[in-house]
Design a protein around this motif. Structure first.
Motif, mmCIF file in Angstrom:
data_model
loop_
_atom_site.group_PDB
_atom_site.id
_atom_site.type_symbol
_atom_site.label_atom_id
_atom_site.label_comp_id
_atom_site.label_asym_id
_atom_site.label_seq_id
_atom_site.Cartn_x
_atom_site.Cartn_y
_atom_site.Cartn_z
ATOM 1 N N SER A 85 40.599 2.281 7.222
ATOM 2 C CA SER A 85 39.556 2.433 6.293
ATOM 3 C C SER A 85 38.290 2.762 7.216
ATOM 4 O O SER A 85 37.471 3.279 6.707
ATOM 5 C CB SER A 85 39.275 1.287 5.341
ATOM 6 N N GLY A 86 38.494 2.283 8.412
ATOM 7 C CA GLY A 86 37.198 2.610 9.157
ATOM 8 C C GLY A 86 36.845 3.851 9.863
ATOM 9 O O GLY A 86 35.776 3.958 10.184
ATOM 10 N N VAL A 87 37.897 4.697 9.772
ATOM 11 C CA VAL A 87 37.527 6.205 10.083
ATOM 12 C C VAL A 87 36.351 6.878 9.222
ATOM 13 O O VAL A 87 35.794 7.685 9.733
ATOM 14 C CB VAL A 87 38.771 7.031 10.187
ATOM 15 N N ARG A 88 36.196 6.118 8.180
ATOM 16 C CA ARG A 88 35.108 6.953 7.266
ATOM 17 C C ARG A 88 33.824 6.746 7.497
ATOM 18 O O ARG A 88 32.880 7.353 7.921
ATOM 19 C CB ARG A 88 35.224 6.431 5.806
ATOM 20 N N SER A 89 33.492 5.352 8.217
ATOM 21 C CA SER A 89 32.241 5.052 8.658
ATOM 22 C C SER A 89 32.102 5.653 10.028
ATOM 23 O O SER A 89 30.990 5.949 10.687
ATOM 24 C CB SER A 89 32.158 3.440 9.011
ATOM 25 N N LEU A 90 33.148 5.909 11.049
ATOM 26 C CA LEU A 90 33.150 6.487 12.135
ATOM 27 C C LEU A 90 32.703 8.005 12.328
ATOM 28 O O LEU A 90 32.115 8.538 13.222
ATOM 29 C CB LEU A 90 34.464 6.114 12.934
ATOM 30 N N HIS A 91 33.564 8.649 11.262
ATOM 31 C CA HIS A 91 33.448 10.292 11.163
ATOM 32 C C HIS A 91 32.843 11.011 10.279
ATOM 33 O O HIS A 91 32.813 11.947 10.163
ATOM 34 C CB HIS A 91 34.908 10.541 11.690
ATOM 35 N N ARG A 92 32.827 10.326 9.164
ATOM 36 C CA ARG A 92 32.480 10.878 7.829
ATOM 37 C C ARG A 92 31.229 11.600 7.814
ATOM 38 O O ARG A 92 31.138 12.893 7.616
ATOM 39 C CB ARG A 92 32.293 10.087 6.605
ATOM 40 N N ALA A 93 29.883 11.148 8.352
ATOM 41 C CA ALA A 93 28.922 11.947 8.241
ATOM 42 C C ALA A 93 28.821 13.406 9.124
ATOM 43 O O ALA A 93 28.540 14.212 8.721
ATOM 44 C CB ALA A 93 27.623 10.880 8.727
ATOM 45 N N ALA A 94 29.456 12.889 10.348
ATOM 46 C CA ALA A 94 29.443 14.121 11.162
ATOM 47 C C ALA A 94 30.412 15.204 10.879
ATOM 48 O O ALA A 94 30.141 16.438 11.229
ATOM 49 C CB ALA A 94 29.750 13.724 12.853
ATOM 50 N N MET A 95 31.621 15.061 10.293
ATOM 51 C CA MET A 95 32.533 15.944 9.862
ATOM 52 C C MET A 95 31.828 16.733 8.638
ATOM 53 O O MET A 95 32.164 17.873 8.488
ATOM 54 C CB MET A 95 33.725 15.240 9.423
ATOM 55 N N ARG A 96 31.291 15.884 7.733
ATOM 56 C CA ARG A 96 30.720 16.592 6.467
ATOM 57 C C ARG A 96 29.561 17.643 6.895
ATOM 58 O O ARG A 96 29.439 18.637 6.253
ATOM 59 C CB ARG A 96 30.288 15.633 5.526
ATOM 60 N N GLN A 97 28.849 17.162 7.929
ATOM 61 C CA GLN A 97 27.786 17.863 8.346
ATOM 62 C C GLN A 97 28.484 19.317 9.134
ATOM 63 O O GLN A 97 27.766 20.320 8.960
ATOM 64 C CB GLN A 97 26.968 17.123 9.549
#
Length: 288
Positions: A85-97
């Motif tokens: 579950s921690g991958v969302r906080s690690l990568h979500r913002a950058a990947m969606r951008q």
């Protein structure tokens, strides 16, 4: 014998679906050969233990095996160092951008490097296409679809059918090439959509669940190992019309209360232990 596929089941499903091309017809022939090899293997008395990857697959092969007690389920392992579950906080913002996804963009993700007809890509595409206007009007969501794992050659084969099935697909579908860091794309997405016609486990669905995505999958073998319908995802009907309606129900209601996470799985750190225990039991049996 580790068992990851059941050709007898797959050929039955292939006969039900018309083969759209010569390539698909040749695949039916290939499956026939697989059925013969599989039948001979099940008839052999040299196997001590058969290790199917799911309960669903085990149920299919039990009638073919003389001694059902020799079947022991060993699911595909999950690398918990990558999928959590921690991958969302690690990568979500950058990947969606990276793909210019805004707050109202709702991203469904589909992961496969091939076999798109069997894995339900076109059913998923048609269902989302039918949902898009309703989702925007009733939920305020702009639906997008990430298809991850298609290399250059696969994309060349997919694009003509994409043009035919959804002429505006470039506005809302993204073809993502194969990647060694698929967990980053799970982090970017909001739900995992995988209406496959036949699987025996589907590791990508397990990975998506571990990364916190709700699962929208069909009742292929193995889904019983990690899906709780109404708990961490939704079981989809096989028809596009039924699938469309269930996706809309998910967007309107279910997505607000589903709890992320798989039902159960074998960690990579424990996979070898399970195999060791299996071999030890066989050795003890032979020593008696």
């Amino acid at each position: 014998m580790s068992l990851h596929f059941h050709n007898r089941t797959w050929i039955q499903l292939q006969w039900q679906e018309p083969a759209p091309s010569l390539k698909e017809r040749l695949r039916v022939l290939h499956t026939v050969i697989g059925v013969i090899q599989e039948t001979l293997a099940f008839m052999s008395k040299r196997w001590r233990v058969i290790l199917p990857v799911s309960e669903g697959l085990a149920a299919r092969i039990r009638p073919q095996i003389a001694a059902p007690q020799r079947i022991q389920i060993l699911p595909n392992l999950l690398d918990e160092t990558r999928f959590h579950s921690g991958v969302r906080s690690l990568h979500r913002a950058a990947m969606r951008q990276q793909i210019h996804a805004g707050e109202t963009d709702f991203l469904f993700i589909f992961v496969s490097t091939g076999h798109y007809q069997r894995k339900g890509l076109w059913s998923a595409l048609r269902s989302l296409q039918a949902c898009r206007k309703r989702a925007e009007k009733e939920c305020g969501l702009h639906l997008r679809f990430l298809v991850v794992g298609a290399g250059d050659r696969a994309q060349q084969n997919l694009i003509p059918q994409l043009n035919q099935t959804a002429p505006d697909w470039r506005d809302w579908v993204s073809l993502i090439p194969p990647t060694s860091e698929v967990e980053r794309w799970y982090a970017a997405a909001d739900a995992f959509l995988f209406p496959s016609l036949y699987e025996t486990f589907s590791l990508v669905a397990l990975e998506a669940a571990a990364c916190g995505l709700p699962l929208l999958v069909t009742a292929y073998d193995g889904h019983e190992m990690y899906l709780r319908d109404g708990g961490n995802g939704c079981l989809l009907p096989w028809t596009v019309a039924g699938m469309t309606q269930r996706i809309m129900e998910f967007l309107q209601v279910d997505r607000h209360h589903l709890k992320a996470g798989p039902d159960r799985f074998v960690h990579a750190s424990g996979y070898a232990d399970v195999l060791d225990q299996t071999y030890e039991s066989v050795i003890r049996e032979r020593m008696l």
